[in-house]
Motif scaffolding. Structure first.
Motif, PDB file in Angstrom:
ATOM      1  N   LEU A 109      -8.181   3.422  -7.799  1.00  0.00           N
ATOM      2  CA  LEU A 109      -7.066   4.364  -7.706  1.00  0.00           C
ATOM      3  C   LEU A 109      -5.913   3.771  -6.887  1.00  0.00           C
ATOM      4  N   THR A 110      -6.253   3.036  -5.836  1.00  0.00           N
ATOM      5  CA  THR A 110      -5.219   2.392  -5.023  1.00  0.00           C
ATOM      6  C   THR A 110      -4.434   1.373  -5.849  1.00  0.00           C
ATOM      7  N   ASP A 111      -5.152   0.588  -6.660  1.00  0.00           N
ATOM      8  CA  ASP A 111      -4.465  -0.356  -7.547  1.00  0.00           C
ATOM      9  C   ASP A 111      -3.564   0.390  -8.534  1.00  0.00           C
ATOM     10  N   GLN A 112      -4.087   1.466  -9.111  1.00  0.00           N
ATOM     11  CA  GLN A 112      -3.305   2.247 -10.077  1.00  0.00           C
ATOM     12  C   GLN A 112      -2.051   2.822  -9.424  1.00  0.00           C
ATOM     13  N   LEU A 115      -2.270  10.354  -6.534  1.00  0.00           N
ATOM     14  CA  LEU A 115      -2.190  10.540  -5.088  1.00  0.00           C
ATOM     15  C   LEU A 115      -2.929  11.811  -4.667  1.00  0.00           C
ATOM     16  N   ARG A 116      -2.806  12.874  -5.459  1.00  0.00           N
ATOM     17  CA  ARG A 116      -3.534  14.118  -5.140  1.00  0.00           C
ATOM     18  C   ARG A 116      -5.037  13.875  -5.149  1.00  0.00           C
ATOM     19  N   HIS A 117      -5.535  13.065  -6.076  1.00  0.00           N
ATOM     20  CA  HIS A 117      -6.971  12.760  -6.127  1.00  0.00           C
ATOM     21  C   HIS A 117      -7.407  11.971  -4.897  1.00  0.00           C
ATOM     22  N   CYS A 118      -6.557  11.091  -4.410  1.00  0.00           N
ATOM     23  CA  CYS A 118      -6.908  10.285  -3.227  1.00  0.00           C
ATOM     24  C   CYS A 118      -6.868  11.109  -1.953  1.00  0.00           C
ATOM     25  N   GLN A 119      -6.120  12.201  -1.925  1.00  0.00           N
ATOM     26  CA  GLN A 119      -6.000  13.014  -0.722  1.00  0.00           C
ATOM     27  C   GLN A 119      -7.126  14.032  -0.609  1.00  0.00           C
ATOM     28  N   HIS A 120      -8.055  14.028  -1.543  1.00  0.00           N
ATOM     29  CA  HIS A 120      -9.186  14.938  -1.539  1.00  0.00           C
ATOM     30  C   HIS A 120     -10.099  14.597  -0.360  1.00  0.00           C
ATOM     31  N   ASN A 121     -10.635  15.610   0.320  1.00  0.00           N
ATOM     32  CA  ASN A 121     -11.501  15.364   1.463  1.00  0.00           C
ATOM     33  C   ASN A 121     -12.890  14.972   0.972  1.00  0.00           C
ATOM     34  N   SER A 168     -16.146   4.347  -3.099  1.00  0.00           N
ATOM     35  CA  SER A 168     -15.212   3.355  -2.559  1.00  0.00           C
ATOM     36  C   SER A 168     -14.650   2.474  -3.675  1.00  0.00           C
ATOM     37  N   LYS A 169     -15.473   2.208  -4.702  1.00  0.00           N
ATOM     38  CA  LYS A 169     -14.991   1.411  -5.837  1.00  0.00           C
ATOM     39  C   LYS A 169     -13.926   2.192  -6.618  1.00  0.00           C
ATOM     40  N   ASP A 170     -14.179   3.491  -6.804  1.00  0.00           N
ATOM     41  CA  ASP A 170     -13.185   4.337  -7.472  1.00  0.00           C
ATOM     42  C   ASP A 170     -11.888   4.377  -6.673  1.00  0.00           C
ATOM     43  N   LEU A 171     -12.020   4.496  -5.345  1.00  0.00           N
ATOM     44  CA  LEU A 171     -10.832   4.555  -4.495  1.00  0.00           C
ATOM     45  C   LEU A 171     -10.028   3.256  -4.570  1.00  0.00           C
ATOM     46  N   LEU A 199       3.747   2.974  -9.093  1.00  0.00           N
ATOM     47  CA  LEU A 199       4.953   2.939  -8.268  1.00  0.00           C
ATOM     48  C   LEU A 199       5.859   1.770  -8.661  1.00  0.00           C
ATOM     49  N   THR A 200       5.251   0.620  -8.939  1.00  0.00           N
ATOM     50  CA  THR A 200       6.032  -0.541  -9.375  1.00  0.00           C
ATOM     51  C   THR A 200       6.728  -0.248 -10.705  1.00  0.00           C
TER      52      THR A 200
END
Length: 101
Positions: free
Chosen positions: A31-34, A76-82, A25-28, A39-40
């Motif tokens: 990644l969300t911040d990144q 984004l591909r890393h975040c979409q991993h199941n 969850s910390k990695d996620l 995008l910015t």
């Protein structure tokens, strides 16, 4: 007089050849911040490229914006991993081993 501590460059963390199978969850959160930062940066590069008159600077800004978009898509591909499915396939330590520690 205060002395500044400088860390040698070679003490950086080793690079991972590929991403881990499980994302914590910390990695996620990182990644969300990144994703947000990438995008910015993409949007800013596009905006300033549109306002730029010099073709060389405009091309450099477009190229930087494309780089940030590639990084965004990679993350984004890393975040979409199941993550749940992978966690179930990893052997968990037994309850006896956990209580002995």
């Amino acid at each position: 007089m205060m002395q500044q501590q400088q860390q040698p460059v070679n003490q950086q963390q080793p690079l991972m050849p590929r991403p881990p199978q499980v994302i914590t969850s910390k990695d996620l959160a990182y990644l969300t911040d990144q994703l947000s930062w990438q995008l910015t940066a993409t949007k800013k590069c596009h905006h300033f490229a549109q306002e730029c008159i010099d073709p060389e600077i405009k091309a450099a800004l477009d190229q930087a914006g494309q780089m940030h978009m590639r990084h965004y898509q990679m993350l984004l591909r890393h975040c979409q991993h199941n993550n749940t499915q992978v966690m179930q396939s990893i052997p968990q330590p037994s309850q006896n081993q956990q209580s002995m520690q």
